[in-house]
Motif scaffolding. Structure first.
Motif, mmCIF file in Angstrom:
data_model
loop_
_atom_site.group_PDB
_atom_site.id
_atom_site.type_symbol
_atom_site.label_atom_id
_atom_site.label_comp_id
_atom_site.label_asym_id
_atom_site.label_seq_id
_atom_site.Cartn_x
_atom_site.Cartn_y
_atom_site.Cartn_z
ATOM 1 N N MET A 130 0.828 -1.208 0.000
ATOM 2 C CA MET A 130 0.000 0.000 0.000
ATOM 3 C C MET A 130 0.864 1.260 0.000
ATOM 4 O O MET A 130 1.936 1.285 0.600
ATOM 5 C CB MET A 130 -0.902 0.011 1.229
ATOM 6 N N HIS A 131 0.352 2.285 -0.676
ATOM 7 C CA HIS A 131 0.966 3.610 -0.693
ATOM 8 C C HIS A 131 -0.144 4.615 -0.414
ATOM 9 O O HIS A 131 -1.172 4.609 -1.108
ATOM 10 C CB HIS A 131 1.612 3.907 -2.047
ATOM 11 N N TYR A 132 0.051 5.460 0.587
ATOM 12 C CA TYR A 132 -0.960 6.440 0.983
ATOM 13 C C TYR A 132 -0.522 7.831 0.579
ATOM 14 O O TYR A 132 0.665 8.168 0.615
ATOM 15 C CB TYR A 132 -1.209 6.366 2.489
ATOM 16 N N PHE A 133 -1.488 8.671 0.216
ATOM 17 C CA PHE A 133 -1.226 10.022 -0.243
ATOM 18 C C PHE A 133 -1.968 11.027 0.626
ATOM 19 O O PHE A 133 -2.935 10.671 1.312
ATOM 20 C CB PHE A 133 -1.682 10.191 -1.708
ATOM 21 N N ASP A 134 -1.526 12.281 0.559
ATOM 22 C CA ASP A 134 -2.253 13.348 1.235
ATOM 23 C C ASP A 134 -3.668 13.406 0.667
ATOM 24 O O ASP A 134 -3.874 13.191 -0.524
ATOM 25 C CB ASP A 134 -1.560 14.699 1.026
ATOM 26 N N GLY A 135 -4.631 13.686 1.515
ATOM 27 C CA GLY A 135 -6.011 13.755 1.068
ATOM 28 C C GLY A 135 -6.754 12.444 1.250
ATOM 29 O O GLY A 135 -7.928 12.342 0.913
ATOM 30 N N GLY A 136 -6.078 11.396 1.725
ATOM 31 C CA GLY A 136 -6.752 10.144 2.027
ATOM 32 C C GLY A 136 -6.780 9.114 0.915
ATOM 33 O O GLY A 136 -7.277 8.009 1.111
ATOM 34 N N ASN A 137 -6.281 9.438 -0.272
ATOM 35 C CA ASN A 137 -6.257 8.451 -1.352
ATOM 36 C C ASN A 137 -5.126 7.457 -1.147
ATOM 37 O O ASN A 137 -4.132 7.754 -0.460
ATOM 38 C CB ASN A 137 -6.094 9.128 -2.711
ATOM 39 N N CYS A 138 -5.265 6.279 -1.736
ATOM 40 C CA CYS A 138 -4.220 5.265 -1.635
ATOM 41 C C CYS A 138 -4.251 4.375 -2.867
ATOM 42 O O CYS A 138 -5.244 4.337 -3.598
ATOM 43 C CB CYS A 138 -4.384 4.433 -0.371
ATOM 44 N N ILE A 139 -3.144 3.677 -3.089
ATOM 45 C CA ILE A 139 -3.082 2.652 -4.128
ATOM 46 C C ILE A 139 -2.425 1.412 -3.544
ATOM 47 O O ILE A 139 -1.622 1.495 -2.614
ATOM 48 C CB ILE A 139 -2.330 3.104 -5.403
ATOM 49 N N GLY A 140 -2.805 0.276 -4.081
ATOM 50 C CA GLY A 140 -2.181 -0.984 -3.720
ATOM 51 C C GLY A 140 -1.568 -1.590 -4.966
ATOM 52 O O GLY A 140 -2.139 -1.494 -6.054
ATOM 53 N N ARG A 141 -0.405 -2.175 -4.809
ATOM 54 C CA ARG A 141 0.297 -2.794 -5.931
ATOM 55 C C ARG A 141 0.655 -4.228 -5.562
ATOM 56 O O ARG A 141 1.033 -4.500 -4.428
ATOM 57 C CB ARG A 141 1.588 -2.047 -6.256
ATOM 58 N N PHE A 142 0.539 -5.123 -6.538
ATOM 59 C CA PHE A 142 0.987 -6.496 -6.340
ATOM 60 C C PHE A 142 1.194 -7.174 -7.691
ATOM 61 O O PHE A 142 0.532 -6.840 -8.664
ATOM 62 C CB PHE A 142 0.016 -7.304 -5.468
ATOM 63 N N PRO A 143 2.143 -8.121 -7.735
ATOM 64 C CA PRO A 143 2.346 -8.878 -8.969
ATOM 65 C C PRO A 143 1.382 -10.056 -9.029
ATOM 66 O O PRO A 143 1.056 -10.660 -8.006
ATOM 67 C CB PRO A 143 3.795 -9.356 -8.850
ATOM 68 N N LEU A 144 0.928 -10.372 -10.232
ATOM 69 C CA LEU A 144 0.034 -11.505 -10.459
ATOM 70 C C LEU A 144 0.685 -12.428 -11.478
ATOM 71 O O LEU A 144 1.153 -11.977 -12.527
ATOM 72 C CB LEU A 144 -1.317 -11.019 -10.989
ATOM 73 N N ALA A 145 0.703 -13.723 -11.169
ATOM 74 C CA ALA A 145 1.289 -14.725 -12.076
ATOM 75 C C ALA A 145 0.184 -15.473 -12.792
ATOM 76 O O ALA A 145 -0.769 -15.932 -12.171
ATOM 77 C CB ALA A 145 2.144 -15.704 -11.284
ATOM 78 N N THR A 146 0.304 -15.575 -14.111
ATOM 79 C CA THR A 146 -0.562 -16.438 -14.901
ATOM 80 C C THR A 146 0.323 -17.482 -15.566
ATOM 81 O O THR A 146 1.468 -17.202 -15.932
ATOM 82 C CB THR A 146 -1.350 -15.653 -15.974
ATOM 83 N N ASN A 147 -0.186 -18.703 -15.693
ATOM 84 C CA ASN A 147 0.600 -19.812 -16.219
ATOM 85 C C ASN A 147 -0.023 -20.382 -17.482
ATOM 86 O O ASN A 147 -1.244 -20.445 -17.610
ATOM 87 C CB ASN A 147 0.712 -20.936 -15.180
ATOM 88 N N GLU A 148 0.835 -20.809 -18.376
ATOM 89 C CA GLU A 148 0.423 -21.533 -19.574
ATOM 90 C C GLU A 148 1.188 -22.851 -19.574
ATOM 91 O O GLU A 148 2.407 -22.860 -19.398
ATOM 92 C CB GLU A 148 0.765 -20.727 -20.827
ATOM 93 N N THR A 149 0.476 -23.948 -19.735
ATOM 94 C CA THR A 149 1.111 -25.263 -19.745
ATOM 95 C C THR A 149 0.866 -25.931 -21.100
ATOM 96 O O THR A 149 -0.247 -25.892 -21.610
ATOM 97 C CB THR A 149 0.541 -26.144 -18.611
ATOM 98 N N TYR A 150 1.922 -26.505 -21.649
ATOM 99 C CA TYR A 150 1.800 -27.210 -22.924
ATOM 100 C C TYR A 150 2.797 -28.362 -22.962
ATOM 101 O O TYR A 150 3.699 -28.454 -22.124
ATOM 102 C CB TYR A 150 2.027 -26.258 -24.110
ATOM 103 N N ILE A 151 2.635 -29.236 -23.935
ATOM 104 C CA ILE A 151 3.518 -30.386 -24.113
ATOM 105 C C ILE A 151 4.444 -30.112 -25.300
ATOM 106 O O ILE A 151 3.970 -29.811 -26.398
ATOM 107 C CB ILE A 151 2.714 -31.685 -24.377
ATOM 108 N N ASN A 152 5.748 -30.213 -25.069
ATOM 109 C CA ASN A 152 6.725 -30.086 -26.135
ATOM 110 C C ASN A 152 6.606 -31.333 -27.022
ATOM 111 O O ASN A 152 6.824 -32.451 -26.558
ATOM 112 C CB ASN A 152 8.133 -29.970 -25.541
#
Length: 141
Positions: free
Chosen positions: A20-42
């Motif tokens: 989380m990151h908070y700013f003056d005035g009460g606003n905030c943002i949240g950041r996070f990484p998201l992993a998506t996977n693809e599976t296949y057969i060689n």
């Protein structure tokens, strides 16, 4: 079709807890990484290959607070949003670039164990952007 569309839909697992990151005035943002996977057969080796793509997600204000409260590393989430690229300069003058997903809607597919034990898994939190953030349309319903 005229016009353009910038819409992303992802289902993945958090790579870290929400920061989380908070700013003056009460606003905030949240950041996070998201992993998506693809599976296949060689085809030549018959080996199962899994390829992971990482996405930088950004949530704002109330949505960020909800994500921070309920999500932890490894949890599964469905998100909708739009792609946003930005750049900035570091203190030593180096220009940096990033591409992020600005989240507008989400649904938790798995959440912290304490939530599941307290409320049951059938009532997982979800979030839709407030009507004031959504574009107007002329649909009669």
């Amino acid at each position: 079709m005229s016009g353009t569309l910038n819409k992303v839909m992802l289902i993945g697992h958090l790579g870290e807890d929400v920061k989380m990151h908070y700013f003056d005035g009460g606003n905030c943002i949240g950041r996070f990484p998201l992993a998506t996977n693809e599976t296949y057969i060689n085809k030549s080796t018959n080996e199962k290959i899994t390829s992971t793509e990482w996405h930088n997600l950004v949530v704002r204000n109330k949505a960020a607070e909800i994500c921070e409260k309920y999500l932890t590393k490894g949890d599964k989430i469905y998100v909708e949003g739009r792609i946003k690229s930005r750049q900035w300069q570091t203190e030593d003058g180096v220009t940096k670039y990033t591409t992020e997903i600005q989240v507008t809607e989400f649904t938790f597919l798995s959440v912290k164990k304490e939530i599941e034990s307290n409320r049951g898994i059938e009532s997982k939190p979800s979030y839709d952007a407030p009507a004031s953030m959504m574009p107007e349309n002329d649909l009669p319903f």
